[in-house]
Design a protein around this motif. Structure first.
Motif, PDB file in Angstrom:
ATOM      1  N   ALA A  11      57.188  21.304   8.134  1.00 51.18           N
ATOM      2  CA  ALA A  11      57.017  22.758   8.806  1.00 51.18           C
ATOM      3  C   ALA A  11      57.682  22.445   9.860  1.00 51.18           C
ATOM      4  O   ALA A  11      57.794  22.238  10.712  1.00 51.18           O
ATOM      5  CB  ALA A  11      55.591  23.729   8.739  1.00 51.18           C
ATOM      6  N   THR A  61      58.593  33.503   7.820  1.00 48.07           N
ATOM      7  CA  THR A  61      57.190  33.924   7.324  1.00 48.07           C
ATOM      8  C   THR A  61      56.585  33.786   8.911  1.00 48.07           C
ATOM      9  O   THR A  61      57.501  33.052  10.323  1.00 48.07           O
ATOM     10  CB  THR A  61      56.182  33.547   7.119  1.00 48.07           C
ATOM     11  N   ALA A  69      56.549  25.125   4.625  1.00 43.87           N
ATOM     12  CA  ALA A  69      56.905  26.297   5.430  1.00 43.87           C
ATOM     13  C   ALA A  69      57.975  26.580   6.525  1.00 43.87           C
ATOM     14  O   ALA A  69      58.562  25.393   7.347  1.00 43.87           O
ATOM     15  CB  ALA A  69      55.794  26.035   6.192  1.00 43.87           C
ATOM     16  N   LYS A  72      56.082  16.844   3.946  1.00 41.26           N
ATOM     17  CA  LYS A  72      56.016  17.420   3.615  1.00 41.26           C
ATOM     18  C   LYS A  72      56.498  18.575   4.877  1.00 41.26           C
ATOM     19  O   LYS A  72      55.210  17.318   6.156  1.00 41.26           O
ATOM     20  CB  LYS A  72      54.307  18.626   3.405  1.00 41.26           C
ATOM     21  N   GLU A 100      51.299  32.996  12.186  1.00 43.17           N
ATOM     22  CA  GLU A 100      49.968  32.493  11.247  1.00 43.17           C
ATOM     23  C   GLU A 100      49.673  32.555  10.034  1.00 43.17           C
ATOM     24  O   GLU A 100      48.955  32.411   9.403  1.00 43.17           O
ATOM     25  CB  GLU A 100      49.787  34.616  11.948  1.00 43.17           C
ATOM     26  N   GLU A 101      50.868  32.913   9.841  1.00 48.73           N
ATOM     27  CA  GLU A 101      50.969  33.508   8.222  1.00 48.73           C
ATOM     28  C   GLU A 101      50.697  31.504   7.152  1.00 48.73           C
ATOM     29  O   GLU A 101      50.983  31.757   6.041  1.00 48.73           O
ATOM     30  CB  GLU A 101      51.894  34.303   6.818  1.00 48.73           C
ATOM     31  N   VAL A 102      51.464  30.520   7.955  1.00 49.31           N
ATOM     32  CA  VAL A 102      51.669  29.387   8.023  1.00 49.31           C
ATOM     33  C   VAL A 102      50.660  28.718   7.454  1.00 49.31           C
ATOM     34  O   VAL A 102      49.765  28.553   8.484  1.00 49.31           O
ATOM     35  CB  VAL A 102      53.083  28.358   8.595  1.00 49.31           C
ATOM     36  N   SER A 103      50.775  27.935   6.262  1.00 52.49           N
ATOM     37  CA  SER A 103      49.793  27.091   5.752  1.00 52.49           C
ATOM     38  C   SER A 103      49.562  25.725   6.696  1.00 52.49           C
ATOM     39  O   SER A 103      50.667  25.221   5.409  1.00 52.49           O
ATOM     40  CB  SER A 103      48.856  27.381   4.598  1.00 52.49           C
ATOM     41  N   PHE A 104      49.088  24.754   7.555  1.00 58.44           N
ATOM     42  CA  PHE A 104      49.487  24.052   7.364  1.00 58.44           C
ATOM     43  C   PHE A 104      48.280  22.988   6.262  1.00 58.44           C
ATOM     44  O   PHE A 104      48.957  21.413   6.923  1.00 58.44           O
ATOM     45  CB  PHE A 104      48.730  23.704   8.590  1.00 58.44           C
ATOM     46  N   GLU A 105      47.891  22.716   5.265  1.00 57.57           N
ATOM     47  CA  GLU A 105      47.219  22.185   4.860  1.00 57.57           C
ATOM     48  C   GLU A 105      48.042  21.378   3.917  1.00 57.57           C
ATOM     49  O   GLU A 105      49.528  21.934   2.953  1.00 57.57           O
ATOM     50  CB  GLU A 105      46.467  23.145   3.131  1.00 57.57           C
ATOM     51  N   SER A 138      59.040  29.165   9.080  1.00 53.71           N
ATOM     52  CA  SER A 138      58.857  30.354  10.544  1.00 53.71           C
ATOM     53  C   SER A 138      59.734  30.897  10.811  1.00 53.71           C
ATOM     54  O   SER A 138      60.641  30.109  11.791  1.00 53.71           O
ATOM     55  CB  SER A 138      57.365  30.317  11.400  1.00 53.71           C
TER      56      SER A 138
END
Length: 342
Positions: free
Chosen positions: A6, A59, A32, A4, A62-67, A34
């Motif tokens: 980003a 996005t 993801a 995965k 701040e809106e990115v989920s790194f999970e 940004s």
């Protein structure tokens, strides 16, 4: 299982190039994207050439989920990456495409970039991302600092020659031509078509270009003493590509032999037959670097010419090559696209 990914700063040229390359990667999935100035937009709106891909919307960071994210490509402006990367989860691997972690010496960073480094603890763990020379360190790294595109071009031509001791270290001149995409996507008056087309000009003349910090750092480390090169970049009215013409004192045959031996097993660095020289036409859109050596008419002098695509081998392609190593993947995965010609 897909890794995965980003991409932070996906609305810039290097971000778009990363998306283009990952689209053909067998083991990476973009989870993801940004782009703070383009947040809320689709990549198709920002880059219509990518509209065929099923991609997340842009996005804010701040809106990115790194999970669940395995690796982050940070394609943000210089001095921005430090604060952003400092806040990322420690279990996420990072390839930074900015200049923020390239210089090991914090005082050297301040000298070249005019400010104190804001994440010195991260700087100490960053590995310099010139893949062919730091492969083992990159494979075990959490944070890799991508090189400057100009710095990479010069180093591919010169590192083996310094290592082999076949040139005079006090007489190195790098005359480099760089395409306009190296300046980024933000609006600048001097990059308008009417200002740039039908001409070429030098910039950062007289030894003030920031990539000299990388040349000083790397060449001096190889030689075991201070090495300072003369370096003048020129801006070309072209979209992609770097061509570095390098003048050295040394025998052309020994220089060609040192380069050929060093890169004999390297997939993406190709040394041309002696006497041939490369063109940016022949590496466009690819992860390849071509190097040629020509003897000068003056005995004991030679010209070394290197060409690469600043957005691919000089930046995003190099970043993916490093990411493959960091994730335990095949190093060349997703990077074997042939150059685009004409």
């Amino acid at each position: 299982m897909s890794q995965k990914i980003a991409i932070l700063g996906a609305s810039g040229y290097t971000g778009a190039e990363l998306v283009r390359l990952i689209a053909t990667h067998p083991s990476m999935e973009i989870a993801a994207l940004s782009g703070n100035s383009k947040a809320g937009m689709s990549m198709a709106e920002v880059f219509p050439h990518l509209r065929h891909l099923d991609l997340p919307r842009l996005t804010t960071i701040e809106e990115v989920s790194f999970e669940g994210i395995d690796l982050v490509f940070c394609a943000l402006p210089h001095a921005t990456s430090q604060s952003v990367i400092r806040e990322l989860p420690r279990d996420v691997k990072v390839v930074d495409l900015s200049a923020d972690f390239r210089l090991r010496d914090l005082q050297a960073y301040k000298t070249w970039y005019g400010k104190d480094h804001s994440a010195p603890d991260l700087q100490s763990e960053a590995v310099y991302g010139l893949t062919e020379f730091y492969r083992d360190e990159i494979a075990g790294a959490r944070l890799v600092a991508g090189t400057g595109c100009n710095a990479a071009t010069g180093q591919y031509a010169l590192r083996p020659l310094i290592e082999a001791g076949v040139i005079d270290l006090d007489r190195i001149v790098i005359d480099l031509k760089a395409a306009v995409s190296g300046a980024g996507r933000s609006l600048k008056e001097n990059l308008l078509h009417a200002e740039l087309s039908e001409g070429a000009h030098g910039y950062a003349v007289g030894g003030v270009h920031r990539h000299l910090g990388e040349f000083d750092q790397e060449f001096s480390a190889i030689a075991g003493r201070e090495v300072k090169v003369q370096f003048t970049p020129h801006l070309l009215p072209a979209n992609r590509g770097i061509l570095a013409t390098i003048y050295v004192d040394g025998e052309a045959e020994a220089i060609h032999r040192a380069l050929s031996e060093r890169y004999a097993e390297e997939e993406f660095v190709l040394v041309l037959p002696q006497g041939e020289h490369p063109s940016i036409r022949h590496i466009r859109g690819s992860n390849y670097c071509h190097i040629g050596v020509v003897a000068d008419r003056i005995p004991g002098r030679a010209i070394v010419i290197a060409a690469l695509d600043n957005l691919t081998k000089g930046s995003s392609g190099q970043a993916m090559q490093n990411a493959n190593l960091m994730l335990g993947l095949e190093e060349g995965a997703g990077l074997r696209l042939a150059p685009v010609f004409p």
